[in-house]
Design an enzyme around this catalytic site. Structure first.
Site, PDB file in Angstrom:
ATOM      1  N   LYS A  11      38.356  36.299  56.070  1.00  0.00           N
ATOM      2  CA  LYS A  11      37.331  35.384  55.558  1.00  0.00           C
ATOM      3  C   LYS A  11      37.721  33.907  55.758  1.00  0.00           C
ATOM      4  O   LYS A  11      38.889  33.601  56.025  1.00  0.00           O
ATOM      5  CB  LYS A  11      37.106  35.682  54.072  1.00  0.00           C
ATOM      6  CG  LYS A  11      36.512  37.087  53.821  1.00  0.00           C
ATOM      7  CD  LYS A  11      36.235  37.292  52.348  1.00  0.00           C
ATOM      8  CE  LYS A  11      35.646  38.670  52.085  1.00  0.00           C
ATOM      9  NZ  LYS A  11      35.333  38.880  50.649  1.00  0.00           N
ATOM     10  N   TYR A  51      25.597  41.049  53.729  1.00  0.00           N
ATOM     11  CA  TYR A  51      25.858  41.283  52.302  1.00  0.00           C
ATOM     12  C   TYR A  51      24.585  41.644  51.528  1.00  0.00           C
ATOM     13  O   TYR A  51      24.540  41.510  50.312  1.00  0.00           O
ATOM     14  CB  TYR A  51      26.529  40.055  51.677  1.00  0.00           C
ATOM     15  CG  TYR A  51      28.027  40.012  51.893  1.00  0.00           C
ATOM     16  CD1 TYR A  51      28.850  41.020  51.375  1.00  0.00           C
ATOM     17  CD2 TYR A  51      28.628  38.971  52.591  1.00  0.00           C
ATOM     18  CE1 TYR A  51      30.231  40.992  51.559  1.00  0.00           C
ATOM     19  CE2 TYR A  51      30.019  38.928  52.770  1.00  0.00           C
ATOM     20  CZ  TYR A  51      30.806  39.948  52.249  1.00  0.00           C
ATOM     21  OH  TYR A  51      32.171  39.912  52.419  1.00  0.00           O
ATOM     22  N   PHE A  59      26.395  36.341  42.156  1.00  0.00           N
ATOM     23  CA  PHE A  59      27.251  35.568  43.055  1.00  0.00           C
ATOM     24  C   PHE A  59      26.771  35.578  44.501  1.00  0.00           C
ATOM     25  O   PHE A  59      27.431  35.036  45.384  1.00  0.00           O
ATOM     26  CB  PHE A  59      28.700  36.074  42.972  1.00  0.00           C
ATOM     27  CG  PHE A  59      28.884  37.540  43.315  1.00  0.00           C
ATOM     28  CD1 PHE A  59      28.934  37.968  44.632  1.00  0.00           C
ATOM     29  CD2 PHE A  59      29.014  38.488  42.299  1.00  0.00           C
ATOM     30  CE1 PHE A  59      29.105  39.304  44.953  1.00  0.00           C
ATOM     31  CE2 PHE A  59      29.192  39.841  42.611  1.00  0.00           C
ATOM     32  CZ  PHE A  59      29.236  40.245  43.942  1.00  0.00           C
ATOM     33  N   ARG A  87      41.377  49.747  52.345  1.00  0.00           N
ATOM     34  CA  ARG A  87      41.060  49.280  50.980  1.00  0.00           C
ATOM     35  C   ARG A  87      42.342  49.231  50.140  1.00  0.00           C
ATOM     36  O   ARG A  87      42.517  48.332  49.327  1.00  0.00           O
ATOM     37  CB  ARG A  87      40.032  50.204  50.298  1.00  0.00           C
ATOM     38  CG  ARG A  87      38.650  50.261  50.933  1.00  0.00           C
ATOM     39  CD  ARG A  87      37.799  49.050  50.733  1.00  0.00           C
ATOM     40  NE  ARG A  87      37.566  48.702  49.362  1.00  0.00           N
ATOM     41  CZ  ARG A  87      36.689  47.764  48.973  1.00  0.00           C
ATOM     42  NH1 ARG A  87      35.968  47.098  49.878  1.00  0.00           N
ATOM     43  NH2 ARG A  87      36.543  47.465  47.715  1.00  0.00           N
ATOM     44  N   THR A  93      39.494  43.469  44.467  1.00  0.00           N
ATOM     45  CA  THR A  93      38.627  42.337  44.794  1.00  0.00           C
ATOM     46  C   THR A  93      39.183  41.031  44.217  1.00  0.00           C
ATOM     47  O   THR A  93      39.208  40.005  44.901  1.00  0.00           O
ATOM     48  CB  THR A  93      37.208  42.585  44.212  1.00  0.00           C
ATOM     49  OG1 THR A  93      36.763  43.879  44.639  1.00  0.00           O
ATOM     50  CG2 THR A  93      36.231  41.522  44.669  1.00  0.00           C
ATOM     51  N   ARG A 104      45.282  40.826  49.517  1.00  0.00           N
ATOM     52  CA  ARG A 104      44.634  39.899  48.587  1.00  0.00           C
ATOM     53  C   ARG A 104      45.620  39.270  47.609  1.00  0.00           C
ATOM     54  O   ARG A 104      45.463  38.120  47.215  1.00  0.00           O
ATOM     55  CB  ARG A 104      43.486  40.615  47.872  1.00  0.00           C
ATOM     56  CG  ARG A 104      42.264  40.739  48.792  1.00  0.00           C
ATOM     57  CD  ARG A 104      41.233  41.675  48.258  1.00  0.00           C
ATOM     58  NE  ARG A 104      39.939  41.500  48.933  1.00  0.00           N
ATOM     59  CZ  ARG A 104      38.896  42.297  48.748  1.00  0.00           C
ATOM     60  NH1 ARG A 104      38.986  43.321  47.939  1.00  0.00           N
ATOM     61  NH2 ARG A 104      37.772  42.063  49.386  1.00  0.00           N
ATOM     62  N   ASN A 114      38.910  35.739  48.659  1.00  0.00           N
ATOM     63  CA  ASN A 114      39.932  36.784  48.553  1.00  0.00           C
ATOM     64  C   ASN A 114      40.428  37.295  49.903  1.00  0.00           C
ATOM     65  O   ASN A 114      40.817  38.442  50.048  1.00  0.00           O
ATOM     66  CB  ASN A 114      39.427  37.916  47.653  1.00  0.00           C
ATOM     67  CG  ASN A 114      38.118  38.502  48.155  1.00  0.00           C
ATOM     68  OD1 ASN A 114      37.634  38.121  49.219  1.00  0.00           O
ATOM     69  ND2 ASN A 114      37.557  39.425  47.408  1.00  0.00           N
ATOM     70  N   HIS A 117      37.675  41.222  53.981  1.00  0.00           N
ATOM     71  CA  HIS A 117      36.672  42.248  53.680  1.00  0.00           C
ATOM     72  C   HIS A 117      37.113  43.539  54.335  1.00  0.00           C
ATOM     73  O   HIS A 117      37.693  43.523  55.416  1.00  0.00           O
ATOM     74  CB  HIS A 117      35.307  41.837  54.263  1.00  0.00           C
ATOM     75  CG  HIS A 117      34.316  42.970  54.301  1.00  0.00           C
ATOM     76  ND1 HIS A 117      33.497  43.279  53.234  1.00  0.00           N
ATOM     77  CD2 HIS A 117      34.052  43.906  55.262  1.00  0.00           C
ATOM     78  CE1 HIS A 117      32.763  44.345  53.556  1.00  0.00           C
ATOM     79  NE2 HIS A 117      33.082  44.742  54.778  1.00  0.00           N
ATOM     80  N   GLU A 128      28.736  48.659  59.703  1.00  0.00           N
ATOM     81  CA  GLU A 128      29.319  47.315  59.812  1.00  0.00           C
ATOM     82  C   GLU A 128      29.942  47.076  61.186  1.00  0.00           C
ATOM     83  O   GLU A 128      29.880  45.965  61.717  1.00  0.00           O
ATOM     84  CB  GLU A 128      30.358  47.113  58.699  1.00  0.00           C
ATOM     85  CG  GLU A 128      29.709  47.051  57.324  1.00  0.00           C
ATOM     86  CD  GLU A 128      30.706  46.878  56.169  1.00  0.00           C
ATOM     87  OE1 GLU A 128      30.264  46.807  55.016  1.00  0.00           O
ATOM     88  OE2 GLU A 128      31.927  46.806  56.429  1.00  0.00           O
TER      89      GLU A 128
HETATM   90  P1  ADP Z   1      34.961  44.048  47.793  1.00  0.00           P
HETATM   91  O1  ADP Z   1      35.020  42.948  48.819  1.00  0.00           O
HETATM   92  O2  ADP Z   1      36.293  44.300  47.158  1.00  0.00           O
HETATM   93  O3  ADP Z   1      34.317  45.314  48.310  1.00  0.00           O
HETATM   94  P2  ADP Z   1      32.459  43.537  46.390  1.00  0.00           P
HETATM   95  O4  ADP Z   1      31.801  44.381  47.433  1.00  0.00           O
HETATM   96  O5  ADP Z   1      32.209  43.863  44.963  1.00  0.00           O
HETATM   97  O6  ADP Z   1      34.052  43.506  46.588  1.00  0.00           O
HETATM   98  O7  ADP Z   1      32.041  42.018  46.592  1.00  0.00           O
HETATM   99  C1  ADP Z   1      31.895  41.462  47.877  1.00  0.00           C
HETATM  100  C2  ADP Z   1      32.528  40.099  47.885  1.00  0.00           C
HETATM  101  O8  ADP Z   1      31.810  39.234  47.008  1.00  0.00           O
HETATM  102  C3  ADP Z   1      33.964  40.035  47.341  1.00  0.00           C
HETATM  103  O9  ADP Z   1      34.942  40.402  48.285  1.00  0.00           O
HETATM  104  C4  ADP Z   1      34.075  38.570  46.948  1.00  0.00           C
HETATM  105  O10 ADP Z   1      34.292  37.715  48.078  1.00  0.00           O
HETATM  106  C5  ADP Z   1      32.687  38.300  46.381  1.00  0.00           C
HETATM  107  N1  ADP Z   1      32.643  38.523  44.920  1.00  0.00           N
HETATM  108  C6  ADP Z   1      32.709  39.710  44.261  1.00  0.00           C
HETATM  109  N2  ADP Z   1      32.624  39.550  42.927  1.00  0.00           N
HETATM  110  C7  ADP Z   1      32.488  38.214  42.725  1.00  0.00           C
HETATM  111  C8  ADP Z   1      32.360  37.400  41.559  1.00  0.00           C
HETATM  112  N3  ADP Z   1      32.335  37.926  40.338  1.00  0.00           N
HETATM  113  N4  ADP Z   1      32.241  36.062  41.735  1.00  0.00           N
HETATM  114  C9  ADP Z   1      32.261  35.505  42.967  1.00  0.00           C
HETATM  115  N5  ADP Z   1      32.373  36.223  44.104  1.00  0.00           N
HETATM  116  C10 ADP Z   1      32.502  37.549  44.002  1.00  0.00           C
HETATM  117 MG    MG Z   2      32.379  45.687  48.981  1.00  0.00          MG
END
Ligand code: ADP
Ligand code: MG
Length: 140
Positions: A11, A51, A59, A87, A93, A104, A114, A117, A128
């Site tokens: 990212k 997304y 968010f 993962r 996350t 991360r 973070n 992805h 994807e």
């Molecule tokens: P992951 O990337 O671990 O699969 P998610 O799919 O839940 O997590 O979320 C996608 C992305 O959105 C996260 O990697 C992060 O960059 C962002 N994100 C998730 N939760 C939050 C939050 N509470 N506030 C801000 N950004 C968030």
């Molecule tokens: Mg995700």
């Protein structure tokens, strides 16, 4: 067992902090084969589409703006159980909650920035990978 593929994104935060090389080394040390890789910059429309699953989350707008704030590096990773395994080495996350020695934990700044992805299911990995790469780019 047949090798599986997953989609990884380094990212904008990790690109800006010049950690993309460190992250790629980390991934290779974990025995993933990097099938394809490219540096790109997403348009707002593309980031919203990628997304889309999060469109109703509070968010979402912030996430899209973050993902288009700079270049990203996208790669297709191959390994046994690649989806789950990636993962695992990515960590939670929220970097604060991520286990030691995960990407991360090492390179993430906060829950949004973070570092990486990774696809969350085999079905999404297939989608994807298609989103970013053509058949021609997927060597071997
Ligand atoms: P992951 O990337 O671990 O699969 P998610 O799919 O839940 O997590 O979320 C996608 C992305 O959105 C996260 O990697 C992060 O960059 C962002 N994100 C998730 N939760 C939050 C939050 N509470 N506030 C801000 N950004 C968030
Ligand atoms: Mg995700």
């Amino acid at each position: 067992m047949k090798k599986q593929r997953t989609l990884s994104i380094i990212k904008p935060d990790a690109m800006t902090s010049k950690n993309s090389g460190n992250i790629i080394s980390f991934i290779e040390e974990k025995n993933f084969n990097i099938v394809a890789q490219k540096k790109i910059m997403l348009t707002k429309k593309q980031a919203e589409e990628f997304y889309n699953i999060h469109k109703d989350r509070p968010f979402f707008g912030e996430l899209v703006d973050f993902m288009i704030s700079g270049p990203i590096s996208v790669q297709v990773l191959e390994a046994e159980n690649a989806v789950t395994y990636y993962r695992e080495i990515m960590g939670s996350t929220n970097p604060e909650e991520a286990e030691q020695n995960t990407i991360r934990k090492l390179f993430g700044k906060n829950i949004q920035c973070n570092a990486v992805h990774g696809s969350d299911s085999l079905e999404n990995a297939v989608k994807e990978i298609k989103f970013f790469f053509s058949e021609l780019e997927l060597i071997n």
